[in-house]
Design a protein around this motif. Structure first.
Motif, short mmCIF file in Angstrom:
data_model
loop_
_atom_site.label_atom_id
_atom_site.label_comp_id
_atom_site.label_asym_id
_atom_site.label_seq_id
_atom_site.Cartn_x
_atom_site.Cartn_y
_atom_site.Cartn_z
N PHE A 8 8.52 -8.81 -0.89
CA PHE A 8 8.85 -8.60 -2.30
C PHE A 8 10.28 -8.12 -2.50
O PHE A 8 10.74 -8.03 -3.63
CB PHE A 8 7.88 -7.59 -2.92
N GLY A 9 10.97 -7.78 -1.41
CA GLY A 9 12.35 -7.34 -1.53
C GLY A 9 12.57 -5.96 -0.92
O GLY A 9 11.77 -5.47 -0.11
N LYS A 10 13.63 -5.33 -1.35
CA LYS A 10 13.98 -4.01 -0.85
C LYS A 10 12.97 -2.99 -1.35
O LYS A 10 12.55 -3.02 -2.50
CB LYS A 10 15.39 -3.64 -1.31
N CYS A 11 12.60 -2.05 -0.47
CA CYS A 11 11.57 -1.09 -0.85
C CYS A 11 11.73 0.22 -0.09
O CYS A 11 12.48 0.30 0.89
CB CYS A 11 10.17 -1.67 -0.60
N LEU A 12 11.01 1.21 -0.55
CA LEU A 12 10.90 2.49 0.13
C LEU A 12 9.49 2.61 0.70
O LEU A 12 8.51 2.33 0.01
CB LEU A 12 11.16 3.66 -0.83
N VAL A 13 9.39 3.03 1.96
CA VAL A 13 8.10 3.15 2.63
C VAL A 13 7.80 4.63 2.88
O VAL A 13 8.66 5.37 3.36
CB VAL A 13 8.09 2.38 3.96
N ALA A 14 6.58 5.02 2.58
CA ALA A 14 6.16 6.40 2.81
C ALA A 14 6.24 6.73 4.30
O ALA A 14 5.88 5.90 5.15
CB ALA A 14 4.74 6.62 2.30
N PRO A 15 6.71 7.91 4.66
CA PRO A 15 6.82 8.27 6.08
C PRO A 15 5.45 8.34 6.75
O PRO A 15 4.41 8.45 6.10
CB PRO A 15 7.50 9.64 6.04
N LYS A 16 5.46 8.28 8.09
CA LYS A 16 4.21 8.23 8.86
C LYS A 16 3.33 9.44 8.59
O LYS A 16 2.09 9.33 8.58
CB LYS A 16 4.54 8.14 10.35
N ALA A 17 3.91 10.59 8.38
CA ALA A 17 3.10 11.80 8.15
C ALA A 17 2.27 11.67 6.87
O ALA A 17 1.11 12.08 6.84
CB ALA A 17 4.01 13.03 8.08
N ILE A 18 2.86 11.08 5.85
CA ILE A 18 2.13 10.88 4.60
C ILE A 18 1.04 9.84 4.79
O ILE A 18 -0.10 10.02 4.33
CB ILE A 18 3.10 10.46 3.48
N LEU A 44 0.81 -1.21 0.00
CA LEU A 44 0.00 0.00 0.00
C LEU A 44 0.85 1.27 0.00
O LEU A 44 0.62 2.19 -0.79
CB LEU A 44 -0.94 -0.01 1.22
N PHE A 45 1.84 1.32 0.87
CA PHE A 45 2.69 2.51 0.96
C PHE A 45 4.16 2.18 0.67
O PHE A 45 5.05 2.92 1.07
CB PHE A 45 2.56 3.15 2.34
N CYS A 46 4.40 1.05 0.00
CA CYS A 46 5.76 0.62 -0.31
C CYS A 46 5.99 0.65 -1.82
O CYS A 46 5.15 0.21 -2.60
CB CYS A 46 6.00 -0.80 0.20
N VAL A 47 7.14 1.16 -2.19
CA VAL A 47 7.57 1.17 -3.59
C VAL A 47 8.84 0.33 -3.69
O VAL A 47 9.82 0.60 -2.99
CB VAL A 47 7.83 2.60 -4.09
N LEU A 48 8.83 -0.68 -4.54
CA LEU A 48 9.95 -1.61 -4.62
C LEU A 48 11.17 -0.96 -5.27
O LEU A 48 11.06 -0.13 -6.17
CB LEU A 48 9.54 -2.85 -5.40
N TRP A 90 11.28 9.24 2.80
CA TRP A 90 10.87 7.85 2.63
C TRP A 90 11.94 6.93 3.21
O TRP A 90 13.14 7.20 3.11
CB TRP A 90 10.64 7.55 1.14
N VAL A 91 11.51 5.83 3.80
CA VAL A 91 12.40 4.97 4.60
C VAL A 91 12.72 3.70 3.82
O VAL A 91 11.83 3.05 3.26
CB VAL A 91 11.75 4.61 5.95
N GLU A 92 14.00 3.31 3.80
CA GLU A 92 14.40 2.05 3.16
C GLU A 92 14.10 0.88 4.08
O GLU A 92 14.52 0.86 5.24
CB GLU A 92 15.89 2.09 2.81
N CYS A 93 13.35 -0.10 3.55
CA CYS A 93 12.95 -1.27 4.34
C CYS A 93 12.98 -2.50 3.45
O CYS A 93 13.35 -2.44 2.27
CB CYS A 93 11.54 -1.08 4.91
N HIS A 94 12.57 -3.63 4.02
CA HIS A 94 12.41 -4.87 3.28
C HIS A 94 11.02 -5.44 3.56
O HIS A 94 10.54 -5.38 4.70
CB HIS A 94 13.46 -5.91 3.67
N ASN A 95 10.39 -5.99 2.53
CA ASN A 95 9.17 -6.77 2.74
C ASN A 95 9.29 -8.06 1.94
O ASN A 95 10.37 -8.38 1.41
CB ASN A 95 7.91 -5.97 2.38
#
Length: 352
Positions: A230-240, A198-202, A223-228
């Motif tokens: 599907f792999g490495k991704c960027l997650v929208a910050p909490k404010a967004i 939903l808020f992750c871009v691979l 935007w925060v670098e994380c893993h899900n």
């Protein structure tokens, strides 16, 4: 951690048009041998994105239309693509694809985290497509311009037009439009929200969702670098997320199809909404069953106490379905429930 929210929406349409093809688009049900009106998933998605943009008071991202002009000056259709930038809410939630002609650039695409079905009849026997004849009548206006052309495309004079109409009972300021289909009945629409995306871009270099320039911009904007999964991704910050989640919940509950209804507007009110993390149960929550004594009659049903499903029934539903759960603030409660579910998901730590 549940990662998918399933939503079934029940709406009522009254003498309206919500997808044009021969008046109203239909499909044929082979079991009950009747035409069932429907609205495509694409049209529902467009209506949802419109409601989202209105809730956010934002203009959707622009679209680029490319054309090719040949040596004779004729235009040919080329590519169409949007900004492919998740900074825009309609792009992040609606998805995108950019495929350049000639294969000189990498194709970037993002599948929408919202899976959206067509809006179709709750049951083939609970919808109808009556026909009506309509007219476009301006015969009461003396300032109309009437142009009649002969077989050569030449414009006839007033005397020639008068001679042509001699012996004919024909108005040139009125058009008769026969056999226009309209849609009536109870309709359902299903949606699945993939919270993992939903808020992750691979950040997959082999199947990119964003360009390198967009990735750098997102990182600069928090935007925060994380893993899900599907792999490495960027997650929208909490404010967004805190801004978009209430707007998305509002859009899911309050979307309506307003296109193609200039002559036949219907409130298309929401009668009930069911929410679950189980697709099978969501299908059972709002359904229809054949009448015990008449196979040509169906009875709509809302399961009000189905385990694993939260059902929200509006006051207007009681006029069409036997229910004891209808309340005035049902849709507000459904909206808040969706907000709570989306807020509770741990987007940054999905691999725990």
């Amino acid at each position: 951690m549940n990662s998918t929210i399933y939503i079934r929406t029940l709406k009522r349409a009254e003498h309206t048009v919500f997808c044009v093809a021969d008046g109203q688009k239909t499909y044929f049900d082979p079991q009950f041998r009747t035409a069932v009106p429907y609205s495509s998933g694409q049209q529902v998605k467009r209506s949802l994105i419109d409601a989202l943009s209105n809730a956010l008071n934002e203009i959707p991202a622009p679209t680029t239309f490319l054309f090719d002009a040949d040596k004779d000056g004729k235009l040919k259709e080329g590519e169409v693509y949007a900004t492919c930038d998740p900074s825009s809410a309609d792009q992040l939630l609606g998805g995108w694809m950019k495929a350049s002609k000639g294969g000189t650039e990498r194709t970037i695409k993002r599948r929408s985290p919202l899976s959206i079905s067509a809006m179709r009849g709750l049951h083939p026997l609970l919808t109808s497509t009556p026909n009506e004849n309509i007219s476009f009548d301006r015969s009461d206006r003396p300032n109309n311009a009437v142009i009649v052309r002969n077989e050569k495309g030449e414009v006839l004079s007033e005397d020639q037009i008068a001679a042509l109409l001699t012996g004919k009972d024909r108005s040139l300021s009125r058009k008769w439009i026969p056999d226009n289909k309209r849609a009536n009945g109870l309709f359902i629409q299903d949606m699945a929200i993939d919270l993992r995306r939903l808020f992750c871009v691979l950040q997959n270099p082999l199947e990119p969702e964003i360009s390198a320039e967009t990735e750098a911009k997102l990182l600069a904007n928090g935007w925060v670098e994380c893993h899900n999964i599907f792999g490495k991704c960027l997650v929208a910050p909490k404010a967004i997320r805190a801004k978009l989640i209430p707007a998305l919940a509002y859009a899911i509950v309050n979307w309506s199809i307003t296109s193609n209804q200039s002559r036949t507007f219907s409130l298309m009110e929401t009668l009930a909404i069911s929410v679950s993390d189980n697709a099978n149960k969501i299908a059972s929550s709002i359904r229809a069953k054949l009448h015990e004594e008449d196979d040509n009659k169906a009875v709509p049903i809302i399961e009000e106490e189905l385990a694993g499903v939260n059902s929200f029934v509006s006051l207007s539903a009681a006029g069409y379905i036997r229910t004891k759960k209808e309340v005035a603030d049902a849709l507000d409660n459904a909206q808040q429930h969706l907000v709570d579910l989306m807020m509770a998901f741990d987007y940054e730590n999905q691999m725990k």
